[in-house]
Design an enzyme around this catalytic site. Structure first.
Site, PDB file in Angstrom:
ATOM      1  N   ASP A 143       4.014  -2.953  11.184  1.00 51.91           N
ATOM      2  CA  ASP A 143       3.350  -2.612   9.926  1.00 51.91           C
ATOM      3  C   ASP A 143       4.206  -3.011   8.726  1.00 51.91           C
ATOM      4  O   ASP A 143       3.686  -3.391   7.680  1.00 51.91           O
ATOM      5  CB  ASP A 143       3.083  -1.103   9.902  1.00 51.91           C
TER       6      ASP A 143
ATOM      7  N   HIS B  29       1.176   9.406   8.960  1.00 54.22           N
ATOM      8  CA  HIS B  29       1.562   8.054   8.565  1.00 54.22           C
ATOM      9  C   HIS B  29       1.264   7.921   7.065  1.00 54.22           C
ATOM     10  O   HIS B  29       0.114   7.727   6.675  1.00 54.22           O
ATOM     11  CB  HIS B  29       0.739   7.040   9.376  1.00 54.22           C
TER      12      HIS B  29
ATOM     13  N   CYS C 187      -0.797  -3.065   3.660  1.00 50.76           N
ATOM     14  CA  CYS C 187      -1.933  -3.294   4.552  1.00 50.76           C
ATOM     15  C   CYS C 187      -2.653  -4.543   4.074  1.00 50.76           C
ATOM     16  O   CYS C 187      -3.088  -4.602   2.924  1.00 50.76           O
ATOM     17  CB  CYS C 187      -2.890  -2.099   4.543  1.00 50.76           C
TER      18      CYS C 187
ATOM     19  N   ASN D 142       5.326   1.743   3.277  1.00 47.30           N
ATOM     20  CA  ASN D 142       5.338   2.959   4.075  1.00 47.30           C
ATOM     21  C   ASN D 142       6.460   3.888   3.634  1.00 47.30           C
ATOM     22  O   ASN D 142       7.411   3.485   2.952  1.00 47.30           O
ATOM     23  CB  ASN D 142       5.585   2.597   5.542  1.00 47.30           C
TER      24      ASN D 142
END
Length: 314
Positions: free
Chosen positions: A31, A223, A256, A265
């Site tokens: 990610d 998350h 994303c 993140n």
């Protein structure tokens, strides 16, 4: 570049039923890197994974078997897994979008996979070319086959708090979609604040709604993205509700590719600093982790957004 040795934060345990130990699900290699425009060499990715393992992280989400057309950064998934030196005690899950991806995972000898669902119709369409209901028809055979072959399957649910196209997301809608993933056999459900709009009160409300619906808190992970600087506050709210698995990304990397408003993140270093201060065990060496993120930042050509990395990297 070195790392300042200023010791660990003072340990002041907090009340409210915090877990004794937190499992960190490190998403940086997948990610964290998936949205990088310049392709990162597979050798750099492999060293990144090895450095993260050396720092004490035991769950490293290595890559994804999504079609290379959609995420070019992860087109090297097979080469990466072929070159990966797996360490004892470390799990290397991969994201698998469908049965085609599962076949690739089987061929690569993967033992842990994750599927990625949506709580909202618009994101299901943009990310999966499906609907909220339709996505489960795709997940069912994928998860069923994986479980039959002895793989562990984790479920991600995105847009759990807000959607850039639909706005705030109804709690009932999130619980309904999340329970369906768990009912298909996922051992854990990771609740994603994909665009980073959640607040601590929303986190508590959603976790309460899941437990009221009969889902054990041990089945849930969180998350968070840090778009509004709330990722740590939201994490603390989840910890006080008993959540003991937290997703994070070394150095705060990530975003994303299907939601432009999603920024990085929660940084693993920031999470570790918080846990150290609370006296919660996690097994990660902060200095080693900071050095790893500084190293990766140099290869990406920009400083890490992690506050702890910035504070300790001298």
């Amino acid at each position: 570049m070195g790392v300042r040795d200023i010791g660990l934060p003072e340990r002041v345990p907090s009340g409210g039923g915090l877990p004794r130990r937190v499992s960190i699900w490190e998403v940086g290699p997948r990610d964290g890197l998936q949205n990088e425009k310049a392709i990162v060499d597979v050798g750099v990715k492999l060293e990144f994974l090895d450095r993260l393992a050396e720092a004490g992280l035991t769950t490293l989400e290595a890559t994804s078997f999504v079609h290379p057309k959609w995420v070019p950064q992860l087109a090297d998934a097979e080469r990466l897994l072929e070159g990966l030196v797996r360490r004892d005690g470390v799990r290397y899950p991969v994201l698998v979008p469908n049965e085609r991806g599962l076949e690739r995972a089987f061929a690569a000898g993967v033992g842990d996979i994750a599927v990625f669902g949506s709580a909202t119709e618009t994101f299901a369409k943009r990310n999966l070319n499906s609907t909220v209901d339709g996505q489960f028809s795709m997940f069912e055979p994928t998860i069923g086959r994986a479980l039959a072959e002895g793989l562990r399957v984790r479920g991600y649910l995105s847009m759990c708090f807000g959607d850039p196209w639909e706005g705030p997301v109804a709690v009932e809608q999130v619980v309904r979609a999340g329970k369906r993933l768990l009912d298909l056999g996922c051992f854990q459900l990771s609740l994603g604040d994909t665009i980073g709009v959640a607040t601590a009160g929303q986190v508590e409300r959603l976790l309460n709604a899941f437990t009221e619906a009969g889902v054990g808190i041990d089945k849930l992970a969180v998350h968070f993205h840090d778009t509004y600087g709330q990722a740590l506050a939201n994490t603390l709210a989840a910890l006080h509700r008993g959540v003991s698995t937290v997703d994070s990304s070394a150095g705060g990397l990530g975003g994303c590719p299907y939601a432009e408003s999603a920024t990085g993140n929660l940084a693993t270093e920031d999470l570790v600093w918080l846990l150290d201060g609370l006296g919660v065990e996690h097994g990660v060496d902060l200095g080693s982790l900071v050095r790893t993120s500084v190293w990766m930042a140099e290869r990406l050509g920009r400083p890490s957004p992690s506050n702890v990395v910035k504070a300790l990297a001298g």
